[in-house]
Design a protein around this motif. Structure first.
Motif, PDB file in Angstrom:
ATOM      1  N   VAL A  14      27.738 -21.501  -4.144  1.00  0.00           N
ATOM      2  CA  VAL A  14      28.969 -21.729  -3.271  1.00  0.00           C
ATOM      3  C   VAL A  14      29.335 -23.344  -3.496  1.00  0.00           C
ATOM      4  O   VAL A  14      30.531 -23.607  -3.602  1.00  0.00           O
ATOM      5  CB  VAL A  14      29.093 -21.068  -2.049  1.00  0.00           C
ATOM      6  CG1 VAL A  14      30.313 -21.687  -1.122  1.00  0.00           C
ATOM      7  CG2 VAL A  14      28.810 -19.759  -2.161  1.00  0.00           C
ATOM      8  N   VAL A  15      28.299 -24.028  -3.191  1.00  0.00           N
ATOM      9  CA  VAL A  15      28.516 -25.888  -3.225  1.00  0.00           C
ATOM     10  C   VAL A  15      28.856 -26.141  -4.576  1.00  0.00           C
ATOM     11  O   VAL A  15      29.721 -26.940  -4.715  1.00  0.00           O
ATOM     12  CB  VAL A  15      27.124 -26.384  -2.697  1.00  0.00           C
ATOM     13  CG1 VAL A  15      27.309 -27.584  -2.716  1.00  0.00           C
ATOM     14  CG2 VAL A  15      26.977 -25.754  -1.313  1.00  0.00           C
ATOM     15  N   MET A  16      27.986 -25.409  -5.574  1.00  0.00           N
ATOM     16  CA  MET A  16      28.272 -25.870  -7.047  1.00  0.00           C
ATOM     17  C   MET A  16      29.652 -25.524  -7.425  1.00  0.00           C
ATOM     18  O   MET A  16      30.297 -26.372  -8.015  1.00  0.00           O
ATOM     19  CB  MET A  16      27.227 -25.020  -7.867  1.00  0.00           C
ATOM     20  CG  MET A  16      25.766 -25.470  -7.764  1.00  0.00           C
ATOM     21  SD  MET A  16      25.469 -27.348  -8.069  1.00  0.00           S
ATOM     22  CE  MET A  16      25.823 -27.132 -10.115  1.00  0.00           C
ATOM     23  N   ARG A  17      30.148 -24.391  -6.894  1.00  0.00           N
ATOM     24  CA  ARG A  17      31.490 -24.234  -7.311  1.00  0.00           C
ATOM     25  C   ARG A  17      32.713 -25.133  -6.759  1.00  0.00           C
ATOM     26  O   ARG A  17      33.401 -25.278  -7.414  1.00  0.00           O
ATOM     27  CB  ARG A  17      31.882 -22.690  -6.865  1.00  0.00           C
ATOM     28  CG  ARG A  17      31.314 -21.433  -7.795  1.00  0.00           C
ATOM     29  CD  ARG A  17      31.864 -20.218  -7.680  1.00  0.00           C
ATOM     30  NE  ARG A  17      31.319 -19.533  -8.484  1.00  0.00           N
ATOM     31  CZ  ARG A  17      30.013 -18.758  -8.261  1.00  0.00           C
ATOM     32  NH1 ARG A  17      29.329 -18.953  -6.990  1.00  0.00           N
ATOM     33  NH2 ARG A  17      29.594 -18.055  -9.144  1.00  0.00           N
ATOM     34  N   VAL A  18      32.285 -25.613  -5.723  1.00  0.00           N
ATOM     35  CA  VAL A  18      33.101 -26.587  -5.159  1.00  0.00           C
ATOM     36  C   VAL A  18      33.038 -27.975  -6.120  1.00  0.00           C
ATOM     37  O   VAL A  18      34.139 -28.425  -6.414  1.00  0.00           O
ATOM     38  CB  VAL A  18      32.826 -27.014  -3.578  1.00  0.00           C
ATOM     39  CG1 VAL A  18      33.502 -28.432  -3.206  1.00  0.00           C
ATOM     40  CG2 VAL A  18      33.224 -26.053  -2.834  1.00  0.00           C
ATOM     41  N   LEU A  19      31.840 -28.340  -6.584  1.00  0.00           N
ATOM     42  CA  LEU A  19      31.664 -29.456  -7.346  1.00  0.00           C
ATOM     43  C   LEU A  19      32.331 -29.152  -8.674  1.00  0.00           C
ATOM     44  O   LEU A  19      32.897 -30.203  -9.247  1.00  0.00           O
ATOM     45  CB  LEU A  19      30.291 -29.783  -7.561  1.00  0.00           C
ATOM     46  CG  LEU A  19      29.652 -30.494  -6.268  1.00  0.00           C
ATOM     47  CD1 LEU A  19      28.064 -30.239  -6.386  1.00  0.00           C
ATOM     48  CD2 LEU A  19      30.261 -31.528  -5.753  1.00  0.00           C
TER      49      LEU A  19
ATOM     50  N   ARG B 112      35.101 -33.890 -10.441  1.00  0.00           N
ATOM     51  CA  ARG B 112      34.646 -35.353 -10.274  1.00  0.00           C
ATOM     52  C   ARG B 112      33.497 -35.511  -9.153  1.00  0.00           C
ATOM     53  O   ARG B 112      33.274 -34.402  -8.511  1.00  0.00           O
ATOM     54  CB  ARG B 112      36.089 -36.085  -9.840  1.00  0.00           C
ATOM     55  CG  ARG B 112      36.445 -35.815  -8.480  1.00  0.00           C
ATOM     56  CD  ARG B 112      37.772 -36.465  -8.047  1.00  0.00           C
ATOM     57  NE  ARG B 112      38.429 -35.890  -7.008  1.00  0.00           N
ATOM     58  CZ  ARG B 112      38.158 -35.917  -5.632  1.00  0.00           C
ATOM     59  NH1 ARG B 112      37.037 -36.740  -5.401  1.00  0.00           N
ATOM     60  NH2 ARG B 112      38.696 -35.392  -4.890  1.00  0.00           N
ATOM     61  N   GLU B 113      32.833 -36.504  -8.856  1.00  0.00           N
ATOM     62  CA  GLU B 113      32.144 -36.930  -7.732  1.00  0.00           C
ATOM     63  C   GLU B 113      32.932 -36.617  -6.605  1.00  0.00           C
ATOM     64  O   GLU B 113      33.982 -36.963  -6.320  1.00  0.00           O
ATOM     65  CB  GLU B 113      31.647 -38.119  -7.854  1.00  0.00           C
ATOM     66  CG  GLU B 113      30.412 -38.497  -9.029  1.00  0.00           C
ATOM     67  CD  GLU B 113      30.011 -39.840  -9.011  1.00  0.00           C
ATOM     68  OE1 GLU B 113      28.775 -39.950  -9.187  1.00  0.00           O
ATOM     69  OE2 GLU B 113      30.739 -40.827  -8.707  1.00  0.00           O
ATOM     70  N   LEU B 114      32.003 -35.883  -5.642  1.00  0.00           N
ATOM     71  CA  LEU B 114      32.514 -35.668  -4.224  1.00  0.00           C
ATOM     72  C   LEU B 114      31.602 -36.473  -3.278  1.00  0.00           C
ATOM     73  O   LEU B 114      30.434 -36.236  -3.561  1.00  0.00           O
ATOM     74  CB  LEU B 114      32.666 -34.261  -4.025  1.00  0.00           C
ATOM     75  CG  LEU B 114      33.827 -33.431  -4.879  1.00  0.00           C
ATOM     76  CD1 LEU B 114      34.022 -32.024  -4.478  1.00  0.00           C
ATOM     77  CD2 LEU B 114      35.161 -34.150  -4.650  1.00  0.00           C
ATOM     78  N   SER B 115      32.266 -36.783  -2.175  1.00  0.00           N
ATOM     79  CA  SER B 115      31.419 -37.085  -1.028  1.00  0.00           C
ATOM     80  C   SER B 115      31.217 -35.938  -0.108  1.00  0.00           C
ATOM     81  O   SER B 115      31.618 -34.924  -0.326  1.00  0.00           O
ATOM     82  CB  SER B 115      32.262 -38.190  -0.137  1.00  0.00           C
ATOM     83  OG  SER B 115      33.142 -37.588   0.321  1.00  0.00           O
ATOM     84  N   ILE B 116      30.037 -35.981   0.989  1.00  0.00           N
ATOM     85  CA  ILE B 116      29.883 -34.825   1.750  1.00  0.00           C
ATOM     86  C   ILE B 116      31.157 -34.458   2.447  1.00  0.00           C
ATOM     87  O   ILE B 116      31.285 -33.397   2.741  1.00  0.00           O
ATOM     88  CB  ILE B 116      28.664 -35.400   2.589  1.00  0.00           C
ATOM     89  CG1 ILE B 116      28.277 -34.066   3.421  1.00  0.00           C
ATOM     90  CG2 ILE B 116      28.968 -36.473   3.556  1.00  0.00           C
ATOM     91  CD1 ILE B 116      27.697 -33.081   2.761  1.00  0.00           C
TER      92      ILE B 116
ATOM     93  N   SER C  96      36.311 -28.711   1.770  1.00  0.00           N
ATOM     94  CA  SER C  96      36.371 -27.687   0.840  1.00  0.00           C
ATOM     95  C   SER C  96      35.807 -26.347   1.301  1.00  0.00           C
ATOM     96  O   SER C  96      36.462 -25.303   1.571  1.00  0.00           O
ATOM     97  CB  SER C  96      35.924 -28.025  -0.526  1.00  0.00           C
ATOM     98  OG  SER C  96      36.119 -27.048  -1.281  1.00  0.00           O
ATOM     99  N   LEU C  97      34.528 -26.536   1.947  1.00  0.00           N
ATOM    100  CA  LEU C  97      33.742 -25.484   2.385  1.00  0.00           C
ATOM    101  C   LEU C  97      34.402 -24.831   3.752  1.00  0.00           C
ATOM    102  O   LEU C  97      34.044 -23.772   3.915  1.00  0.00           O
ATOM    103  CB  LEU C  97      32.235 -25.809   2.424  1.00  0.00           C
ATOM    104  CG  LEU C  97      31.548 -25.925   1.088  1.00  0.00           C
ATOM    105  CD1 LEU C  97      30.404 -26.376   1.212  1.00  0.00           C
ATOM    106  CD2 LEU C  97      31.726 -24.732   0.214  1.00  0.00           C
TER     107      LEU C  97
END
Length: 124
Positions: free
Chosen positions: A11-16, A21-25, A31-32
Motif C-alpha cells: 500500500v505504501v509502495m503504491r503511494v510512492l 517522485r520522492e515523497l516526504s513522510i 495520501s494514506l
C-alpha cells in the motif's frame, strides 16, 4: 527483495509509485489518510522496513524523503509469477483456464486476449 513485501507495505509502495517522485513522510501520510486509518508511527515503521528490504531509498534532507527502488511493473511481474508458480504449478495456461471456468473473464476480456495471442487467426 520483492518477495518479502507485505500487503501493508505494498500500500505504501503504491503511494510512492503513483507520485512518480520522492515523497516526504508528510506527503505519504496525507495520501494514506484517504484510504487507511494508520497512525504516523505505523507508516514510519512500514517505510523503515521497506528501506531495510532495499526496495525504498530514504534520503535525509531537512526531513527524510522516500523513493521506490523497485518499479510497480517489476513488483506486479513478480507477484503474478509467484501466484502462477504457487497455485498453478507454473502454468499461466492453467491460470487462464481457471479464470474462464469461474466466469471471471467477460466476452470483451476474452476477445482482447485472443487479439493478444492472435488465437484463431492465420498467425497460430
Amino acid at each position: 527483495m520483492i518477495s518479502r513485501i507485505t500487503d501493508s507495505e505494498a500500500v505504501v509502495m503504491r503511494v510512492l509509485w503513483e507520485a512518480g517522485r520522492e515523497l516526504s513522510i508528510t506527503d505519504i501520510r496525507k495520501s494514506l489518510e484517504e484510504t487507511t486509518d494508520w497512525e504516523s508511527s505505523t507508516i514510519k515503521t512500514l517505510l523503515r522496513r521497506l528501506v531495510k528490504k532495499d526496495v525504498v531509498q530514504a534520503t535525509k534532507r531537512e526531513v527524510f524523503y522516500y523513493k521506490p527502488l523497485v518499479t510497480e511493473e517489476e513488483y506486479n511481474e513478480y507477484i503474478t509469477q509467484d501466484l502462477i508458480d504457487r497455485l498453478y504449478n507454473g502454468s499461466a495456461k492453467n491460470l487462464v483456464a481457471s479464470l474462464l471456468d469461474n466466469k471471471k473473464l467477460n466476452k470483451k476480456d476474452i476477445e482482447e486476449l485472443r487479439k493478444m495471442f492472435k488465437v484463431g487467426g492465420n498467425d497460430e
